[in-house]
Design an enzyme around this catalytic site. Structure first.
Site, PDB file in Angstrom:
ATOM      1  NE  ARG B  50      -1.788  -1.857   3.510  1.00 36.71           N
ATOM      2  CZ  ARG B  50      -2.141  -2.334   4.726  1.00 36.71           C
ATOM      3  NH1 ARG B  50      -3.571  -2.010   5.052  1.00 36.71           N
ATOM      4  NH2 ARG B  50      -1.413  -2.710   5.403  1.00 36.71           N
ATOM      5  CG  ASP B  52       2.737   6.644   2.410  1.00 40.80           C
ATOM      6  OD1 ASP B  52       1.990   6.101   3.040  1.00 40.80           O
ATOM      7  OD2 ASP B  52       3.975   6.516   2.981  1.00 40.80           O
ATOM      8  CE1 TYR B 111       7.586   0.866  -2.350  1.00 41.66           C
ATOM      9  CE2 TYR B 111       8.526  -1.248  -1.210  1.00 41.66           C
ATOM     10  CZ  TYR B 111       7.585  -0.315  -1.566  1.00 41.66           C
ATOM     11  OH  TYR B 111       6.290  -0.598  -1.006  1.00 41.66           O
ATOM     12  NE  ARG B 198       8.592   9.184   1.927  1.00 39.38           N
ATOM     13  CZ  ARG B 198       7.233   9.708   2.220  1.00 39.38           C
ATOM     14  NH1 ARG B 198       5.910   9.299   2.123  1.00 39.38           N
ATOM     15  NH2 ARG B 198       7.304  11.126   2.834  1.00 39.38           N
TER      16      ARG B 198
END
Lengths: 251, 251
Positions: B50, B52, B111, B198
């Protein structure tokens, strides 16, 4: 007066093209207005190439004359700050000789044309890449492309609005390279006719789709007739990559 | 009923994130609304991760159950047509076993985080890349990144809103690679905490700027305290790349 050379990146989507237009925003006007805001001077900015509406720039070269005494680094930062939020960015700025001309001193121009060879609609790259759904035969495109390399009369691949004195141009490179579902077409020449890259790409796509054979491309070239053009590719995928000068050839 | 697996590309800029929200557009809602338009069914779409607000997807995996009898290829095309102009695209669609679950069957997630290490403002890539003006020492970042690889308590790198039961995760890969002024940070793990990528990228940037040494990163990890975080990188540069399953590991 100092003549400054600029290296400019721009996203062509919101612009009517490089050149200043009465009826809409242009990259040239964006830069000139920012220079006016910074210096109070109405400098005219000349570019190595005048790109069409929707065509992009990775490292367009341009120049302008500025009276105000200002360090290149500060000038670049101030212009960039004033151009926001327009998607135009000065990547480099340096003083050059007064007789250096971004367009007339330029001895080489290179473009890249990006294709996404897939069925799925584009997301990030909408307006930045040409989506072609039909599977493209890249080796056939690369073979056909070599027919266009060298000195030819490119009348077939020339817009009706082209202002060049002669349709004869010498194409130094036209390479078609696949990476997964991405195809990049690299073109380099001393100069190009108006719409030449998009017209060549459109005809190579006809070959890639199997609708044309290499012989059809040769016939179109030899026809020297705009009506013989197979397809003009959209501006979305076209990027002015870089300009070469006697003291600064292509990297 | 057929369970369909989808591979989804999306530009996260206009969305509140993957998950359906009452207060704004989401990727999930975009797909679910398109499926409703195509089938008349209110299918719920589950994703491998999920993401952001402002985070992007290159090949997110998801699934949904559909009663209507429809060929995968037709379903994909119809959903894509109905999602326009939202920047979401189904790249692949295939029927899977009824117990296949995009989230719970997933055994690996990867990612990529994109940085433009330059002074000039972004044009094409605005919202798609994190611009970092200070020159980044990539070898130092790569060395420091290896301190985070392996099994650790990642509490420092975890959002206060994280719903994971345990802050202990096993990071399989964290590599920092420079290509000109572009830096790509590749991260892979079975699963990640909320904001983990992040937060790790932000701290590696601190190292790259010379504001932190590798020892500071180690101390931050060992503190197991969100307050020890150096910097949380913006969502702009983050892309969910792909999800691995027992029958389909990372390519």
């Amino acid at each position: 007066m100092t003549r400054f050379a600029f290296t400019v990146e721009f996203d062509g989507r919101p612009f009517m093209g490089w050149q200043r237009q009465a009826h809409g925003p242009s990259v040239q006007q964006t830069i000139e207005d920012a220079i006016f805001a910074v210096t109070g001077e109405r400098a005219v900015i000349h570019a190595a190439g005048r790109t069409d509406a929707g065509v992009h720039g990775l490292a367009m070269r341009a120049h302008g004359d500025i009276d105000k005494t200002i360090a290149p680094f500060r000038l670049m930062g101030a212009i960039n700050a004033r151009m926001r939020p327009a998607p135009v960015s000065i990547l480099a700025c340096e003083p050059v000789d007064d007789d250096w001309h971004a367009r007339f001193s330029c001895i080489g121009r290179s473009y890249i044309y990006r294709i996404a060879n897939r069925r799925a609609p584009l997301t990030f790259e909408r307006g930045l890449t040409w989506r072609v759904i039909q599977p493209l035969d890249v080796p056939a495109m690369q073979d056909a492309a070599q027919l266009l390399v060298g000195q030819h009369d490119f009348t077939t691949f020339r817009s009706a609005h082209c202002q060049a004195q002669s349709p004869v141009k010498s194409l130094d490179r036209l390479d078609v390279i696949r990476d997964g579902d991405r195809i990049a077409i690299h073109a380099a020449a001393r100069s190009f006719l108006h719409h030449q890259v998009r017209s060549m790409v459109g005809c190579l796509a006809m070959v890639g789709m199997g609708r044309w054979r290499a012989d059809d491309l040769r016939a179109a070239l030899e026809a020297k007739d705009r009506a013989a053009l197979g397809l003009n590719a959209p501006p979305d995928g076209l990027y002015f990559v870089q300009a070469a000068y006697p003291d600064a050839p292509f990297r």
